[in-house]
Design a protein around this motif. Sequence first.
Motif, PDB file in Angstrom:
ATOM      1  N   VAL A   1       0.846  -1.194   0.000  1.00  0.00           N
ATOM      2  CA  VAL A   1       0.000   0.000   0.000  1.00  0.00           C
ATOM      3  C   VAL A   1       0.883   1.246   0.000  1.00  0.00           C
ATOM      4  O   VAL A   1       1.858   1.330   0.751  1.00  0.00           O
ATOM      5  N   GLN A   2       0.531   2.223  -0.844  1.00  0.00           N
ATOM      6  CA  GLN A   2       1.259   3.487  -0.912  1.00  0.00           C
ATOM      7  C   GLN A   2       1.177   4.200   0.432  1.00  0.00           C
ATOM      8  O   GLN A   2       0.123   4.264   1.073  1.00  0.00           O
ATOM      9  N   LEU A   3       2.318   4.724   0.915  1.00  0.00           N
ATOM     10  CA  LEU A   3       2.338   5.450   2.174  1.00  0.00           C
ATOM     11  C   LEU A   3       1.506   6.719   2.062  1.00  0.00           C
ATOM     12  O   LEU A   3       1.350   7.296   0.978  1.00  0.00           O
ATOM     13  N   ILE A   4       0.999   7.186   3.197  1.00  0.00           N
ATOM     14  CA  ILE A   4       0.179   8.386   3.199  1.00  0.00           C
ATOM     15  C   ILE A   4       1.032   9.607   2.849  1.00  0.00           C
ATOM     16  O   ILE A   4       2.224   9.650   3.129  1.00  0.00           O
ATOM     17  N   TYR A   5       0.395  10.571   2.222  1.00  0.00           N
ATOM     18  CA  TYR A   5       1.012  11.847   1.840  1.00  0.00           C
ATOM     19  C   TYR A   5       2.235  11.671   0.949  1.00  0.00           C
ATOM     20  O   TYR A   5       3.239  12.377   1.084  1.00  0.00           O
ATOM     21  N   VAL A   6       2.129  10.741   0.010  1.00  0.00           N
ATOM     22  CA  VAL A   6       3.145  10.603  -1.036  1.00  0.00           C
ATOM     23  C   VAL A   6       2.417  10.547  -2.371  1.00  0.00           C
ATOM     24  O   VAL A   6       1.769   9.553  -2.689  1.00  0.00           O
TER      25      VAL A   6
ATOM     26  N   GLN B   1       4.506  30.554 -12.892  1.00  0.00           N
ATOM     27  CA  GLN B   1       4.835  29.258 -12.304  1.00  0.00           C
ATOM     28  C   GLN B   1       3.576  28.411 -12.214  1.00  0.00           C
ATOM     29  O   GLN B   1       2.485  28.932 -11.940  1.00  0.00           O
ATOM     30  N   HIS B   2       3.740  27.102 -12.415  1.00  0.00           N
ATOM     31  CA  HIS B   2       2.587  26.199 -12.338  1.00  0.00           C
ATOM     32  C   HIS B   2       3.003  24.921 -11.612  1.00  0.00           C
ATOM     33  O   HIS B   2       4.065  24.365 -11.891  1.00  0.00           O
ATOM     34  N   LEU B   3       2.165  24.497 -10.691  1.00  0.00           N
ATOM     35  CA  LEU B   3       2.435  23.296  -9.896  1.00  0.00           C
ATOM     36  C   LEU B   3       1.269  22.334 -10.008  1.00  0.00           C
ATOM     37  O   LEU B   3       0.107  22.716  -9.837  1.00  0.00           O
ATOM     38  N   TYR B   4       1.587  21.078 -10.315  1.00  0.00           N
ATOM     39  CA  TYR B   4       0.589  20.004 -10.282  1.00  0.00           C
ATOM     40  C   TYR B   4       1.001  19.007  -9.214  1.00  0.00           C
ATOM     41  O   TYR B   4       2.136  18.539  -9.190  1.00  0.00           O
ATOM     42  N   ASN B   5       0.069  18.696  -8.332  1.00  0.00           N
ATOM     43  CA  ASN B   5       0.320  17.701  -7.293  1.00  0.00           C
ATOM     44  C   ASN B   5      -0.800  16.667  -7.347  1.00  0.00           C
ATOM     45  O   ASN B   5      -1.979  17.000  -7.199  1.00  0.00           O
ATOM     46  N   GLY B   6      -0.446  15.412  -7.583  1.00  0.00           N
ATOM     47  CA  GLY B   6      -1.445  14.356  -7.679  1.00  0.00           C
ATOM     48  C   GLY B   6      -2.093  14.045  -6.341  1.00  0.00           C
ATOM     49  O   GLY B   6      -1.661  14.507  -5.288  1.00  0.00           O
ATOM     50  N   SER B   7      -3.116  13.244  -6.379  1.00  0.00           N
ATOM     51  CA  SER B   7      -3.822  12.850  -5.161  1.00  0.00           C
ATOM     52  C   SER B   7      -2.904  12.028  -4.257  1.00  0.00           C
ATOM     53  O   SER B   7      -1.959  11.383  -4.716  1.00  0.00           O
ATOM     54  N   VAL B   8      -3.181  12.062  -2.955  1.00  0.00           N
ATOM     55  CA  VAL B   8      -2.397  11.313  -1.973  1.00  0.00           C
ATOM     56  C   VAL B   8      -3.329  10.537  -1.062  1.00  0.00           C
ATOM     57  O   VAL B   8      -4.480  10.948  -0.823  1.00  0.00           O
ATOM     58  N   SER B   9      -2.829   9.422  -0.563  1.00  0.00           N
ATOM     59  CA  SER B   9      -3.583   8.646   0.420  1.00  0.00           C
ATOM     60  C   SER B   9      -3.468   9.308   1.777  1.00  0.00           C
ATOM     61  O   SER B   9      -2.417   9.858   2.132  1.00  0.00           O
ATOM     62  N   ILE B  10      -4.573   9.280   2.531  1.00  0.00           N
ATOM     63  CA  ILE B  10      -4.582   9.732   3.911  1.00  0.00           C
ATOM     64  C   ILE B  10      -5.249   8.655   4.745  1.00  0.00           C
ATOM     65  O   ILE B  10      -5.807   7.695   4.204  1.00  0.00           O
ATOM     66  N   ILE B  11      -5.188   8.784   6.054  1.00  0.00           N
ATOM     67  CA  ILE B  11      -5.828   7.793   6.913  1.00  0.00           C
ATOM     68  C   ILE B  11      -7.330   7.820   6.666  1.00  0.00           C
ATOM     69  O   ILE B  11      -7.983   8.842   6.853  1.00  0.00           O
ATOM     70  N   GLY B  12      -7.859   6.712   6.178  1.00  0.00           N
ATOM     71  CA  GLY B  12      -9.292   6.614   5.948  1.00  0.00           C
ATOM     72  C   GLY B  12      -9.772   7.139   4.622  1.00  0.00           C
ATOM     73  O   GLY B  12     -10.990   7.255   4.409  1.00  0.00           O
ATOM     74  N   GLY B  13      -8.884   7.486   3.699  1.00  0.00           N
ATOM     75  CA  GLY B  13      -9.375   7.993   2.426  1.00  0.00           C
ATOM     76  C   GLY B  13      -8.292   8.524   1.529  1.00  0.00           C
ATOM     77  O   GLY B  13      -7.133   8.081   1.571  1.00  0.00           O
ATOM     78  N   GLU B  14      -8.662   9.519   0.717  1.00  0.00           N
ATOM     79  CA  GLU B  14      -7.748  10.090  -0.264  1.00  0.00           C
ATOM     80  C   GLU B  14      -7.964  11.593  -0.333  1.00  0.00           C
ATOM     81  O   GLU B  14      -9.092  12.085  -0.222  1.00  0.00           O
ATOM     82  N   LEU B  15      -6.870  12.324  -0.523  1.00  0.00           N
ATOM     83  CA  LEU B  15      -6.908  13.773  -0.671  1.00  0.00           C
ATOM     84  C   LEU B  15      -6.732  14.096  -2.153  1.00  0.00           C
ATOM     85  O   LEU B  15      -5.804  13.616  -2.796  1.00  0.00           O
ATOM     86  N   ASP B  16      -7.644  14.907  -2.681  1.00  0.00           N
ATOM     87  CA  ASP B  16      -7.634  15.200  -4.115  1.00  0.00           C
ATOM     88  C   ASP B  16      -6.352  15.911  -4.537  1.00  0.00           C
ATOM     89  O   ASP B  16      -5.756  16.687  -3.783  1.00  0.00           O
ATOM     90  N   GLY B  17      -5.960  15.649  -5.786  1.00  0.00           N
ATOM     91  CA  GLY B  17      -4.851  16.393  -6.365  1.00  0.00           C
ATOM     92  C   GLY B  17      -5.268  17.814  -6.692  1.00  0.00           C
ATOM     93  O   GLY B  17      -6.452  18.173  -6.633  1.00  0.00           O
ATOM     94  N   TYR B  18      -4.293  18.631  -7.043  1.00  0.00           N
ATOM     95  CA  TYR B  18      -4.601  20.031  -7.332  1.00  0.00           C
ATOM     96  C   TYR B  18      -3.564  20.627  -8.269  1.00  0.00           C
ATOM     97  O   TYR B  18      -2.470  20.085  -8.454  1.00  0.00           O
TER      98      TYR B  18
END
Length: 609
Positions: free
Chosen positions: A512-517, A538-555
Amino acid sequence: MKSLRYTILFLMSAMWQIYAQDMPLQLLEEVVVSDSRLERYADGHKVTVLKDSVIKRNGLFLTALLNFNSNIYFKENGLGMVSSPAFRGTNASHTAVIWNGININSQLTGQTDFNTINPFNYSSVGIRSGGGSVQFGSGAIGGSVHLNNDLKFEKHINHQVFTGYGSFDTRSINYSTSFGSEKWSSTVGVNYNSSDNDYRYLETDARNINGEFEHVNLNANAGYILNDKNSLRLYHQSFIGDRNLSGNLVAVGRSRFKDNQHRTQLEWVNFFKSGVGRLKLAYLHEDFKYFENKDSDTFSEGKVTTLLARYAVDLELSKSFRLNSYIEYNNFRALGSNFDAPQRNDAAVTAVLKHTVNNKTRYNFSLRQDVSSDFNAPLVFAWDGSFDIGKNYRVQLNGSRNFRMPTFNDLYWTPGGNLNLVPEQSYQVDLGHRLRWDSLTFKLNTYYIQTENMIRWLPNVNGFWSPNNVDEVRIYGLESEVAFQKSIGENQLIRLNGNYAYTVSEDKASGVQLIYVPFHRANASIAYSIANLGVFYQHLYNGSVSIIGGELDGYQVANAGLSYTIPTKQKLEYRIGVTINNLFNTYYENIALRPMPNRNIQTQLILNF
């Protein structure tokens, strides 16, 4: 076996005495860099150095600079709040921060808060990817960030005043000066930053309550050439911070955190016929007070003091071989509400042998052995090298064994500290490619990291959190970087930079992928100047990350800026600028339930004289 290790390292460290009689005298350079290891002993590593306009383009904190100009992912608890890195999918304590040659990661937490560092105070900021425990000590597993103050030994005097004001009543003033002659050199920088930090949470009616902060940074450096063989250098850095800790979408913040960091190092440099010897003496102090209720006089506190002594020799053995070796001693003393008064003594012996085979091939082999009053430290090693194929293509390869020592919090925190912890160990390999055509540079690296005995804080049977050596983690991925700079005519310059990272960081047992990676992360920037006018995006893309109990959307988030230099007939130069952060007013979180600022504007006035 241990006696053999010590014998080998001692003999390598002592070899300078044999060769000091016959080699030509090394002359002092006009510009003295604070840590030459980043240039001289990193042939097989990806190294990126940020300077000048790039540093001044990215706000008040080191976090913002690296967010948009590197592959490092940051977890921020809001603007100006605690910020911790995840370099190549590792934890925050696996990125070493090196200040003028010494590791300054906290002996309490094992990491550095990147929102306590103002990049304006440094000549350059270096990013070295991959393991570096042999040269930089505990925690250099994902990579290292280098804060450098270079000294210029020529007659000069320069001043700069930077003032800024923007949204959320954010204020900043920075003064820096550099002056000297052929015999001495000094630089001084003073920064003050504060903000009400009460931005509105997009898509809600709530605001960022209790987010006020106030920071003061002082950076003073000096060097004096005693004669053609000896010089003295002094580096000092202080941070004084007072910030409330903002809440989140479900809880209103009411706490406050005050912290101070003071670092001083004195270096004596001795040039002899075959190389150079350096004696470093350093004093590091950090302390904090945490108020659960900012309106109460009740607080918990902690502090730790480090005394460091290091003697290093950088020795030219022949035209093909060079040896860098040192012996280091550290004394750590702590005192706090939650960990009584622990102390520790550490020593290390390190040797790095560089072999330049020919003008196309070079490599480094290095060993390090630590001895600690608290642990049985592992022998760590590294090999890195590079090979040029033609004029435009270079292949780089490095492999290493690295480590991280448990911190005072890991061992002694009450309740929960664990005295049975052992150092984390990591093995890794990295293959890199670098192509360069005139104004264009392209880098591509693939890597594999395996970490054993990773320390993780988890709830125990008694109901409180405690650290244990529980995790085995496997990390692999790739990084790419592109840079382009071209002058167009006499007064036009265009710069393009981009970074992309694909990272798999997984628990070896579960996969399982570690959280916040994030699996995917990318940034790009373009800057264009014509005569006295400059613009950037400047432009930044950050993909979604796993968190405890779910997922945090990318932005995706973008910044844009404009500056204009007002010419004068005198030495005084005026520059005015405006930056729009979060240009498209994007809602995003990089820590769950903690929205980052909406669109905001920062203005600047810069005086050079």
